[in-house]
Design an enzyme around this catalytic site. Structure first.
Site, PDB file in Angstrom:
ATOM      1  NE  ARG A  55      -3.080   0.032   3.153  1.00 45.33           N
ATOM      2  CZ  ARG A  55      -2.527   0.204   4.395  1.00 45.33           C
ATOM      3  NH1 ARG A  55      -2.034   1.587   4.698  1.00 45.33           N
ATOM      4  NH2 ARG A  55      -2.663  -0.604   5.499  1.00 45.33           N
ATOM      5  CG  ASP A 179      -9.984  18.428 -12.177  1.00 47.49           C
ATOM      6  OD1 ASP A 179      -9.046  17.927 -13.177  1.00 47.49           O
ATOM      7  OD2 ASP A 179     -10.965  17.721 -11.854  1.00 47.49           O
TER       8      ASP A 179
HETATM    9  C1  LIG Z   1     -13.292  12.460 -15.615  1.00 47.90           C
HETATM   10  C2  LIG Z   1     -12.963  13.775 -14.819  1.00 47.90           C
HETATM   11  C3  LIG Z   1     -12.755  13.406 -13.233  1.00 47.90           C
HETATM   12  C4  LIG Z   1     -12.980  12.151 -12.598  1.00 47.90           C
HETATM   13  O1  LIG Z   1     -12.028  11.000 -12.844  1.00 47.90           O
HETATM   14  P1  LIG Z   1     -12.338   9.679 -12.978  1.00 47.90           P
HETATM   15  O2  LIG Z   1     -10.966   8.955 -13.225  1.00 47.90           O
HETATM   16  O3  LIG Z   1     -13.125   9.328 -13.938  1.00 47.90           O
HETATM   17  O4  LIG Z   1     -12.662   9.238 -11.584  1.00 47.90           O
HETATM   18  C5  LIG Z   1     -12.377  14.639 -12.705  1.00 47.90           C
HETATM   19  N1  LIG Z   1     -11.904  15.671 -13.117  1.00 47.90           N
HETATM   20  C6  LIG Z   1     -12.282  15.987 -14.493  1.00 47.90           C
HETATM   21  C7  LIG Z   1     -11.989  17.204 -14.912  1.00 47.90           C
HETATM   22  C8  LIG Z   1     -12.849  14.771 -15.293  1.00 47.90           C
HETATM   23  O5  LIG Z   1     -12.909  15.186 -16.655  1.00 47.90           O
END
Ligand SMILES: *Cc1c(COP(=O)(O)O)cnc(C)c1O
Length: 390
Positions: A55, A179
């Site tokens: 982990r 993000d």
């Molecule tokens: C798809 C996406 C996520 C989530 O990612 P997963 O791997 O599907 O959990 C988060 N932020 C953005 C901008 C995304 O497009």
């Protein structure tokens, strides 16, 4: 090293240190490990030992972490089972009871749902802000602890002024997280622009083949210790085969992104000239409102953008979308193949108002653009036929 070199070289294991010298191979082996064996008791109590338990990392996970960390310009990257998990882990590490956090109104909608339904249970107040707000400091309170950004925004592609947000937040000790899924760490680098944390859904462009779920969080020097501690307390880990597939995808990221950008822009310009289209939401188009900041802060555009149609019925949108042969109808983006997904931003915004016509998001893959245009031309003919029959 330049990015193209890092993508090839970073996170490659070294003979003797990481892998035995007589089987030095290009890609790291996939370590399927829970237990790591120690030679003796002194090794067991050595705090500097690199590997202690599955982990806590294996040579496979460390290879991808090192490569992503080098690309993001951070000091530590942690891998988690999905992009959404990267978002929730980052928020859980830095938002505390009694805090107020600011979240961009244009975030990926599951980020919103997590904030609204989960963080609020822990006495965290969530406030959404206009991603194009001029001065974020006007929203700061004494208990503000986090500004969550996503640039460009999901579905609607608003570009945020991350350096301005970071300059306002940092002196007050507010953690800025971004993000970075749309651009990948190749085309946008939140950390050098001032963010503390960059979050990736590696599921998308980094893995790049629509077959893996994986997330990554990269931290700067200030936030890395708290991120590592929170990650461990939450019991996070990433599966070895998914990490390997993502590392394999990463090695071709720059050639893939170049083609996504080229094909995406070609289609975006083609959409702009269509009579059925009201606006194209693509940050690299000169006419897009966030374009000047995009040009200043990003080094490229991925292949994901939205098209706002002139007002038409949902049946007409369905006629366009459902008959497409080369654009799969499905969530996600970042794979080698084209995708399409209608969306209604009115249902996922609270601080801003979305009043435009129907929105359709496209992800442009590596098919020949002429074939994609032919497919879409037939789609618009179906849309028009449906509308005129009303
Ligand atoms: C798809 C996406 C996520 C989530 O990612 P997963 O791997 O599907 O959990 C988060 N932020 C953005 C901008 C995304 O497009």
């Amino acid at each position: 090293m330049k990015d193209d070199t890092k993508i090839v070289q970073a996170g490659r294991l070294k003979a003797d240190g990481d892998v035995p010298r007589d089987v030095e191979v290009v890609n790291p082996p996939v370590y399927h490990a829970s237990t790591v064996l120690f030679p003796d008791l002194s090794a067991l109590s050595d705090p500097k030992r690199a590997y202690t338990y599955g982990r806590h990392g294996t040579p496979t996970t460390r290879a991808l972490e090192a490569a992503l960390c080098a690309l993001e310009g951070g000091v530590r990257t942690m891998l988690v089972p999905s992009g959404l998990n990267a978002i929730t882990t980052a928020l859980l590490c830095f938002a505390k009871m009694g805090n107020h956090i600011l979240v961009a109104d244009s975030v990926y909608s599951p980020t919103r749902v997590f904030c609204d339904r989960f963080l609020t249970r822990f006495g965290i107040e969530v406030e959404y802000y206009d991603p194009r707000l001029g001065d974020i400091a006007t929203l700061f309170r004494p208990n503000t602890s986090v500004v969550f950004c996503e640039s460009p925004g999901s579905q609607t592609f608003e570009i945020q002024d991350l350096p301005a947000i970071a300059a306002a937040a940092r002196p007050r000790g507010i953690i800025v997280m971004s993000d970075n899924t749309w651009a990948s760490p190749l085309f946008y680098k939140p950390l050098p622009l001032g963010a503390h944390l960059s979050i990736q859904s590696a599921t998308k462009y980094i893995a790049g083949h629509s077959d893996v779920m994986l997330g990554a969080i990269t931290a700067d020097a200030e936030t890395a210790p708290a991120l590592v501690q929170g990650y461990r307390l939450l019991g996070q880990a990433a599966a070895p085969d998914d990490v390997y597939a993502t590392l394999r995808g990463l090695r071709t990221l720059s050639v893939r992104m170049a083609r996504h950008q080229e094909n995406g822009l070609a289609l975006a310009r083609w959409f702009q000239a269509r009579p059925e289209v009201d606006r194209v939401l693509h940050p690299a188009l000169e006419s897009f409102p966030g374009h000047p900041i995009w040009k200043r802060d990003f080094s490229g555009a991925s292949g994901t953008f939205s098209v706002v149609l002139k007002p038409c019925s949902t049946e007409a949108v369905a006629a366009l979308v459902e008959g497409l042969e080369l654009f799969g109808l499905g969530y996600s983006f970042g794979g080698y193949e084209s995708l399409v997904m209608p969306a209604d931003p009115r249902t996922i915004r609270t601080a801003t108002r979305w009043q435009s016509g129907p929105l359709v998001r496209f992800h442009v893959g590596f098919e020949d653009v002429d074939d994609l245009v032919a497919d879409l031309t037939a789609g618009f003919a179906r849309l028009t036929a449906k509308e005129s029959r009303k």
